[in-house]
Design an enzyme around this catalytic site. Structure first.
Site, PDB file in Angstrom:
ATOM      1  N   ASP A  21       0.831  -1.191   0.000  1.00  0.00           N
ATOM      2  CA  ASP A  21       0.000   0.000   0.000  1.00  0.00           C
ATOM      3  C   ASP A  21       0.875   1.255   0.000  1.00  0.00           C
ATOM      4  OD1 ASP A  21      -2.821   0.992   0.459  1.00  0.00           O
ATOM      5  OD2 ASP A  21      -1.756   1.988   2.081  1.00  0.00           O
ATOM      6  N   THR A  40      -3.127   5.907  -4.319  1.00  0.00           N
ATOM      7  CA  THR A  40      -2.006   6.593  -3.676  1.00  0.00           C
ATOM      8  C   THR A  40      -0.699   6.360  -4.430  1.00  0.00           C
ATOM      9  OG1 THR A  40      -1.822   4.689  -2.225  1.00  0.00           O
ATOM     10  CG2 THR A  40      -2.953   6.580  -1.363  1.00  0.00           C
ATOM     11  N   THR A  41      -0.492   5.123  -4.888  1.00  0.00           N
ATOM     12  CA  THR A  41       0.730   4.835  -5.636  1.00  0.00           C
ATOM     13  C   THR A  41       0.692   5.586  -6.964  1.00  0.00           C
ATOM     14  OG1 THR A  41       0.538   2.637  -4.686  1.00  0.00           O
ATOM     15  CG2 THR A  41       2.222   2.938  -6.355  1.00  0.00           C
ATOM     16  N   ASP A  51      -9.350  -0.030   1.446  1.00  0.00           N
ATOM     17  CA  ASP A  51      -9.360   0.442   0.053  1.00  0.00           C
ATOM     18  C   ASP A  51     -10.671   0.076  -0.618  1.00  0.00           C
ATOM     19  OD1 ASP A  51      -6.842   1.311   0.504  1.00  0.00           O
ATOM     20  OD2 ASP A  51      -5.845   0.049  -0.975  1.00  0.00           O
TER      21      ASP A  51
HETATM   22  P1  ADP Z   1      -2.822   2.546  -6.102  1.00  0.00           P
HETATM   23  O1  ADP Z   1      -2.196   2.751  -4.768  1.00  0.00           O
HETATM   24  O2  ADP Z   1      -2.478   3.651  -7.036  1.00  0.00           O
HETATM   25  O3  ADP Z   1      -4.273   2.254  -6.047  1.00  0.00           O
HETATM   26  P2  ADP Z   1      -2.437  -0.233  -6.775  1.00  0.00           P
HETATM   27  O4  ADP Z   1      -1.219  -1.003  -6.410  1.00  0.00           O
HETATM   28  O5  ADP Z   1      -3.693  -0.500  -6.052  1.00  0.00           O
HETATM   29  O6  ADP Z   1      -2.064   1.297  -6.702  1.00  0.00           O
HETATM   30  O7  ADP Z   1      -2.659  -0.468  -8.322  1.00  0.00           O
HETATM   31  C1  ADP Z   1      -3.658   0.193  -9.019  1.00  0.00           C
HETATM   32  C2  ADP Z   1      -3.474  -0.016 -10.494  1.00  0.00           C
HETATM   33  O8  ADP Z   1      -3.596  -1.407 -10.827  1.00  0.00           O
HETATM   34  C3  ADP Z   1      -4.562   0.707 -11.264  1.00  0.00           C
HETATM   35  O9  ADP Z   1      -3.993   1.367 -12.354  1.00  0.00           O
HETATM   36  C4  ADP Z   1      -5.467  -0.426 -11.700  1.00  0.00           C
HETATM   37  O10 ADP Z   1      -6.158  -0.131 -12.906  1.00  0.00           O
HETATM   38  C5  ADP Z   1      -4.498  -1.549 -11.902  1.00  0.00           C
HETATM   39  N1  ADP Z   1      -5.134  -2.866 -11.850  1.00  0.00           N
HETATM   40  C6  ADP Z   1      -5.872  -3.393 -10.867  1.00  0.00           C
HETATM   41  N2  ADP Z   1      -6.288  -4.630 -11.197  1.00  0.00           N
HETATM   42  C7  ADP Z   1      -5.820  -4.889 -12.426  1.00  0.00           C
HETATM   43  C8  ADP Z   1      -5.899  -5.994 -13.337  1.00  0.00           C
HETATM   44  N3  ADP Z   1      -6.559  -7.058 -13.006  1.00  0.00           N
HETATM   45  N4  ADP Z   1      -5.268  -5.888 -14.497  1.00  0.00           N
HETATM   46  C9  ADP Z   1      -4.575  -4.798 -14.814  1.00  0.00           C
HETATM   47  N5  ADP Z   1      -4.449  -3.737 -14.025  1.00  0.00           N
HETATM   48  C10 ADP Z   1      -5.065  -3.759 -12.846  1.00  0.00           C
HETATM   49 MG    MG Z   2      -5.232   0.594  -5.203  1.00  0.00          MG
END
Ligand code: ADP
Ligand code: MG
Length: 541
Positions: free
Chosen positions: A64, A97-98, A393
């Site tokens: 996270d 957040t990332t 989340d």
């Molecule tokens: P954040 O902290 O920004 O939410 P995450 O590590 O949760 O970061 O990753 C979010 C990213 O992962 C988003 O761009 C989302 O669209 C992408 N994502 C989530 N699930 C999938 C999936 N099954 N296939 C491709 N991308 C995905």
């Molecule tokens: Mg996320």
């Protein structure tokens, strides 16, 4: 230090440091880029975890963004700004957040190249601002409405938010819990929907397995029933909430009472007992069989309550009392005299249960609870912690969509589409700002690129394929399927994100990047020296 007439003039306090111009700028950019690099490898479902060890050796394993940045305690002021932007994103929309940190880092990295081309920071920030405006307008067009009744889609949104965390096997069950919890606490006012994550109590207890995580239509109070003589389980509970002590107030000043014969003593004792009995009588006539008291309950009062078969909990937290009111429909009463049946709420069941080592009181099966609870179980403490972050989340994204009513597609598809539109737009703007807008477009592509890198795919191949997919009609929802390594339709794969999360991420990234870019002077005040061990405090005259 400035020299006017040959004499040095002290402007800054001794020990302060200052860096200015290009040097300050470069230092800031480097610090911000480092922060972005740290979290980049955690993005997406294939993102890696970070193991964080704090000063006392406690370990956190997480993926996270906000948690990681919180733990690393960045020192550099520009790095701190980046950390803050992640925290704000977390507080306001609970996800992305990332993404926001990667975007900001990328905007700054690319700004450095422009600075090398002698493009002024003001021109860069102006270009970025224009690009942001265009991107937000395009985002409005890409956003797809989602109905409150569409629990299937809401569950997909929750699932997407939890994809990147280590809870694979229980994901869909947790996503469903999150959706049900949010739907239960949602209120409609003037045709608008409101939900607050504060109304969903999340309690975690290690032990058993994540599969045992459950939604409670009510609340869990982390307290025991006050007296062992009271029932442990009450069906059809009538709940009274008291913000006053069930005790006889002691007088402020001490008075001496001379008791000459035993009957007087009795009378005196009886008076106190009678007052307590009256209080309990009040509770009884109001029809309550469960009492949550924010203050203390006297032993004698406990005895009378137990005799009437009334369950009582004392010293409940204020925040819990508020949630109890929402869950049971009871009103918190500050004076026992005001208690009557109108102030009493209802719960299908109130029961003291032993969870792990602790006893807790469950207030369950409330009719139309405006506050609910989720009890997370799971083997290791760290697993439970990560499940909690994940669930947080999920709850946040569902709330975002319930409130805003719109989603966009994930997997880098939205960023790619925005990048495409921005490249077209840049050519219309022309001039030096054009370069900044094109750069902005490239920065957006860092998201699909990072998703691909983290999945072990070749980012160059993927980006070529992704761009060409977006050139086709109906290509707007094409993104990176990190599991197959192919460019696929995120609408079909149900990779869904709240539109508001993307909007906020974009705006905040531009804001923090511009803020850092505009700085050309960093003045750091001297830290007071740590006191020498054993040193005497300075004498005062
Ligand atoms: P954040 O902290 O920004 O939410 P995450 O590590 O949760 O970061 O990753 C979010 C990213 O992962 C988003 O761009 C989302 O669209 C992408 N994502 C989530 N699930 C999938 C999936 N099954 N296939 C491709 N991308 C995905
Ligand atoms: Mg996320």
């Amino acid at each position: 230090m400035a020299m006017a007439t040959g004499k040095p003039i002290l402007i800054l306090k001794e020990g302060s440091s200052r860096s200015r111009g290009k040097e300050a700028q470069r230092q800031n950019l480097t610090a911000a880029k480092v922060i972005a690099e740290v979290v980049r490898s955690t993005l997406g479902p294939k993102g890696m975890d970070k193991m964080l060890v704090d000063t006392i050796g406690d370990i956190t394993i997480t993926n996270d963004g906000a948690t990681i940045l919180d733990e690393i305690e960045a020192q550099h002021p520009a790095a701190k700004l980046m950390v803050n932007v992640a925290k704000t994103q977390d507080k306001e929309v609970g996800d992305g957040t990332t993404t926001v940190v990667i975007l900001a880092g990328e905007l700054l990295k690319k700004a450095e190249d422009m600075l090398d081309l002698e493009i002024h920071p003001t021109t860069i920030t102006a270009g970025y601002k224009k690009a942001e405006g265009k991107a937000l307008a395009t985002l409005e067009k890409l956003a797809v409405p989602v109905s409150f009744e569409d629990t299937k889609t809401l569950t997909d949104i929750a699932t997407t938010a939890m994809r990147s965390k280590g809870i694979e096997f229980y994901r869909s069950a947790l996503a469903e819990l999150a959706v049900e919890a949010v739907r239960r606490v949602t209120e409609t006012r003037d045709g608008k929907r409101y939900a607050d994550v504060e109304d969903i109590q999340v309690i975690k207890k290690p032990g058993k397995s994540l599969a045992e995580t459950e939604l409670i239509k009510g609340l869990i109070i982390d307290k025991e029933v006050v007296n062992p003589g009271m029932p442990k389980r009450v069906l059809n509970a009538k709940v009274a909430l008291l913000d006053c002590a069930l005790e006889v107030e002691k007088t402020e000043f001490s008075a001496e009472i001379r008791i000459k014969d035993p009957t007087q003593m009795r009378a005196f004792m009886d008076e106190e007992t009678r007052m307590l009995k009256d209080m309990v009588e009040k509770v009884k006539t109001a029809g309550a069989n469960v009492v949550f008291c924010q203050k203390g309950i006297d032993d004698t009062a406990q005895f009378f309550l137990a005799k009437e078969g009334i369950v009582a909990v004392r010293r409940a937290k204020k925040s819990d009392m508020e949630k109890l009111a929402k869950a049971t429909g009871a009103k918190v009463v500050t004076n026992i005299e005001d208690l009557d049946e109108n102030e009493v709420g209802e719960a299908g069941l109130v029961e003291e249960k032993k969870i792990g080592e602790d006893k807790m009181v469950f207030v369950e099966n409330c009719k139309d609870p405006r506050a609910v609870a989720i009890l997370i179980r799971g083997g290791l403490e760290r697993a439970v912690d990560e499940a909690e972050r994940s669930l947080h989340d999920a709850l946040c994204v569902v709330i975002d969509v319930v409130k805003d009513g719109r989603i966009v597609y994930g997997g880098g598809s939205t960023e790619s589409e925005l990048a495409k539109e921005l490249k077209h737009y840049a050519s219309q703007v022309g001039g030096r700002e054009q370069i900044a807008i094109e750069t902005f477009a490239q920065a957006l592509e860092a998201i699909p690129q990072a998703l691909a890198e983290n999945a072990g795919l070749d980012p160059i191949d993927i980006m070529v394929a992704l761009r060409s997919a977006h050139e086709k009609p109906e290509g707007a929802s094409m993104g990176v399927n990190v599991f197959t390594g192919k460019i696929e339709d995120m609408r079909e794969l149900k990779v869904l994100e709240p539109a508001i999360v993307k909007k906020r991420a974009l705006s905040s990234a531009v804001e923090v990047a511009s803020m850092i870019l505009r700085v050309d002077d960093v003045l750091v005040a001297a830290k007071p020296p740590p006191p020498r061990p054993g040193a005497k405090p300075p004498m005062e005259y």
